[in-house]
Design a protein around this motif. Structure first.
Motif, short mmCIF file in Angstrom:
data_model
loop_
_atom_site.label_atom_id
_atom_site.label_comp_id
_atom_site.label_asym_id
_atom_site.label_seq_id
_atom_site.Cartn_x
_atom_site.Cartn_y
_atom_site.Cartn_z
N HIS A 70 7.48 23.32 33.03
CA HIS A 70 6.29 23.13 32.18
C HIS A 70 5.84 24.47 31.59
CE1 HIS A 70 2.65 21.08 30.79
NE2 HIS A 70 2.02 22.20 31.11
N ALA A 71 5.87 25.51 32.39
CA ALA A 71 5.46 26.83 31.90
C ALA A 71 6.41 27.33 30.81
CB ALA A 71 5.41 27.82 33.06
N VAL A 72 7.70 27.11 30.99
CA VAL A 72 8.69 27.54 29.98
C VAL A 72 8.51 26.74 28.70
CG1 VAL A 72 11.15 27.65 29.42
CG2 VAL A 72 10.36 28.31 31.71
N ALA A 73 8.35 25.41 28.83
CA ALA A 73 8.17 24.57 27.65
C ALA A 73 6.89 24.94 26.91
CB ALA A 73 8.14 23.10 28.06
N ASP A 74 5.85 25.27 27.65
CA ASP A 74 4.57 25.62 27.03
C ASP A 74 4.66 26.96 26.33
OD1 ASP A 74 1.81 24.94 26.57
OD2 ASP A 74 1.27 26.51 27.99
N ALA A 75 5.38 27.91 26.93
CA ALA A 75 5.48 29.26 26.36
C ALA A 75 6.60 29.38 25.34
CB ALA A 75 5.70 30.28 27.48
N GLU A 113 18.07 21.12 35.28
CA GLU A 113 18.95 20.44 34.32
C GLU A 113 20.14 19.80 35.04
OE1 GLU A 113 18.33 22.71 30.07
OE2 GLU A 113 19.64 23.67 31.56
N GLU A 114 20.68 20.52 36.05
CA GLU A 114 21.82 19.98 36.80
C GLU A 114 21.41 18.76 37.62
OE1 GLU A 114 23.13 23.30 39.07
OE2 GLU A 114 24.14 24.30 37.38
N SER A 115 20.20 18.81 38.22
CA SER A 115 19.76 17.68 39.02
C SER A 115 19.48 16.44 38.17
CB SER A 115 18.49 18.05 39.81
OG SER A 115 17.38 18.23 38.94
N LEU A 116 19.10 16.66 36.92
CA LEU A 116 18.83 15.55 36.01
C LEU A 116 20.05 15.19 35.17
CD1 LEU A 116 15.27 16.61 34.71
CD2 LEU A 116 15.81 14.75 36.29
N ASN A 117 21.07 16.02 35.26
CA ASN A 117 22.30 15.81 34.49
C ASN A 117 22.00 15.71 32.99
OD1 ASN A 117 25.07 15.52 34.17
ND2 ASN A 117 24.97 13.27 34.25
N THR A 118 21.19 16.63 32.52
CA THR A 118 20.84 16.63 31.09
C THR A 118 20.47 18.03 30.66
OG1 THR A 118 19.50 15.50 29.40
CG2 THR A 118 18.36 16.22 31.38
N THR A 119 20.39 18.25 29.36
CA THR A 119 19.95 19.53 28.80
C THR A 119 18.50 19.39 28.36
OG1 THR A 119 22.18 20.05 28.03
CG2 THR A 119 20.36 21.25 27.00
N LEU A 120 17.66 20.29 28.81
CA LEU A 120 16.23 20.20 28.52
C LEU A 120 15.81 21.11 27.36
CD1 LEU A 120 14.91 20.20 32.20
CD2 LEU A 120 15.12 18.23 30.66
N PHE A 121 16.59 22.16 27.10
CA PHE A 121 16.24 23.10 26.04
C PHE A 121 17.44 23.40 25.16
CE2 PHE A 121 13.31 24.18 29.50
CZ PHE A 121 12.09 24.21 28.84
N HIS A 122 17.17 23.55 23.86
CA HIS A 122 18.12 24.17 22.95
C HIS A 122 17.84 25.67 22.96
CE1 HIS A 122 19.62 20.41 21.43
NE2 HIS A 122 18.42 20.03 20.99
N GLU A 165 15.27 16.20 23.13
CA GLU A 165 14.56 14.92 23.22
C GLU A 165 14.24 14.60 24.68
OE1 GLU A 165 15.13 10.19 22.01
OE2 GLU A 165 16.58 11.69 21.37
N GLN A 166 15.20 14.85 25.59
CA GLN A 166 14.97 14.62 27.01
C GLN A 166 13.91 15.58 27.55
OE1 GLN A 166 17.97 15.02 25.62
NE2 GLN A 166 18.71 12.89 25.71
N GLY A 167 13.94 16.81 27.04
CA GLY A 167 12.93 17.79 27.44
C GLY A 167 11.53 17.39 27.01
N GLU A 168 11.42 16.82 25.80
CA GLU A 168 10.12 16.34 25.32
C GLU A 168 9.57 15.26 26.23
OE1 GLU A 168 8.21 17.33 22.96
OE2 GLU A 168 9.38 18.41 21.46
N LEU A 169 10.43 14.34 26.68
CA LEU A 169 9.99 13.27 27.59
C LEU A 169 9.47 13.85 28.90
CD1 LEU A 169 12.86 10.65 27.08
CD2 LEU A 169 10.48 10.44 26.33
#
Length: 301
Positions: free
Chosen positions: A10-15, A40-49, A59-63
């Motif tokens: 959350h802190a990274v996404a906010d900053a 990201e590994e635990s969710l098996n997805t990419t959260l940031f470009h 899109e997954q990161g936004e969710l």
């Protein structure tokens, strides 16, 4: 799911930056990066470009960010309730109101609140946009209409009207208009009808502009209108609550005014027992009573 990893995400996404998030969390950039990679590994997805200019949510990161933002707001609300002492008033209180009311009426009076509660921290957010109180975008709102959001405690504080004012110097130089038709000989200072403002003020301005106004100055907030009036530029359309603090201005065409505009104070039901909210509410009500007494003494009612 590991809350520490969510908190860091959350802190990274906010900053929008690993470095800035690390500074806020007192962690190294590499530690923050490892936590994001693990999430990201635990969710098996990419959260940031990853870009040279920073990080952008996928899109997954936004969710996920929507979910963590909601969690943070709920935690803040719970923390606020826990920290409210039965005998002391301290901590942050987020207050939102309009630019005009916040700058011209509320802010000049906050000295009295701080004198009584020196440990209180006010975050004053001046917005024409209506913030979402149940989602804790703010703790308390003062608005120029009754709030429509559910689960709010609301109290009508007072009513205001839009009226016309000018400086004595301007009137001495240009004369005092005796009727609306004579406004064509003066400069009108007002908010642009297209700008965000109370409906009653917009309607009054629209009516005044039908009187063949030759020269005008439009500003997007009442503070700018007031400063132009004080600078002897013309006749301004302003809310009546300003006259107590600016007694030098003179009311023009006193028979002309807008409809009443109600002023409401509102806060979420969950903050009903907050000592900080109660302190602020009581302070505003006391200042409203003093304001009314002053207006009566000035013969402005």
């Amino acid at each position: 799911m590991d809350w520490d990893k969510l908190r860091i995400f959350h802190a990274v996404a906010d900053a929008g930056s690993l470095t800035h998030a690390g500074d806020a969390l007192h962690l190294s950039q590499s530690a923050v990066s490892r936590q994001i990679r693990s999430l990201e590994e635990s969710l098996n997805t990419t959260l940031f470009h990853r870009h040279a200019r920073g990080l952008i949510l996928t899109e997954q990161g936004e969710l996920l960010f929507d979910a963590t933002a909601s969690m943070v707001k709920r935690i803040d609300a719970a923390t606020a309730r826990i920290r409210d002492s039965e005998e002391e008033v301290f901590g942050e209180l987020k207050v939102t109101t309009t630019h005009g009311f916040g700058v011209l009426w509320l802010a000049p009076r906050l000295t009295k609140l701080y004198e009584k509660f020196p440990d209180l921290k006010i975050d004053l957010m001046l917005e024409e946009r209506v913030l979402d109180l149940p989602m804790r975008e703010a703790d308390v709102a003062i608005r120029m209409k009754e709030p429509s959001q559910a689960d709010l405690i609301r109290k009508r504080l007072m009513s205001i009207r839009m009226r016309m004012y000018a400086s004595p110097e301007y009137l001495a130089d240009r004369g005092v208009p005796g009727s609306l038709d004579e406004l064509s000989q003066h400069r009108l200072i007002c908010q642009n009808p297209a700008s965000s403002q109370v409906a009653a003020g917009k309607l009054l301005v629209q009516e005044l502009l039908t009187y063949d106004i030759q020269t005008a100055l439009t500003v997007n907030n009442y503070f700018g209108v007031l400063q132009a009036v004080v600078a002897n530029l013309g006749i301004g359309v302003l809310p009546d609550y300003i006259i107590e603090d600016f007694p030098s201005v003179v009311r023009v065409l006193p028979e002309i005014e807008s409809n009443e505009v109600p002023v409401f104070l509102a806060y979420p039901e969950e903050l009903r027992h907050s000592k900080r909210v109660a302190a602020f509410r009581d302070f505003v009500q006391e200042e409203i009573f003093a304001h009314r007494r002053q207006l009566r003494a000035m013969g402005a009612d």
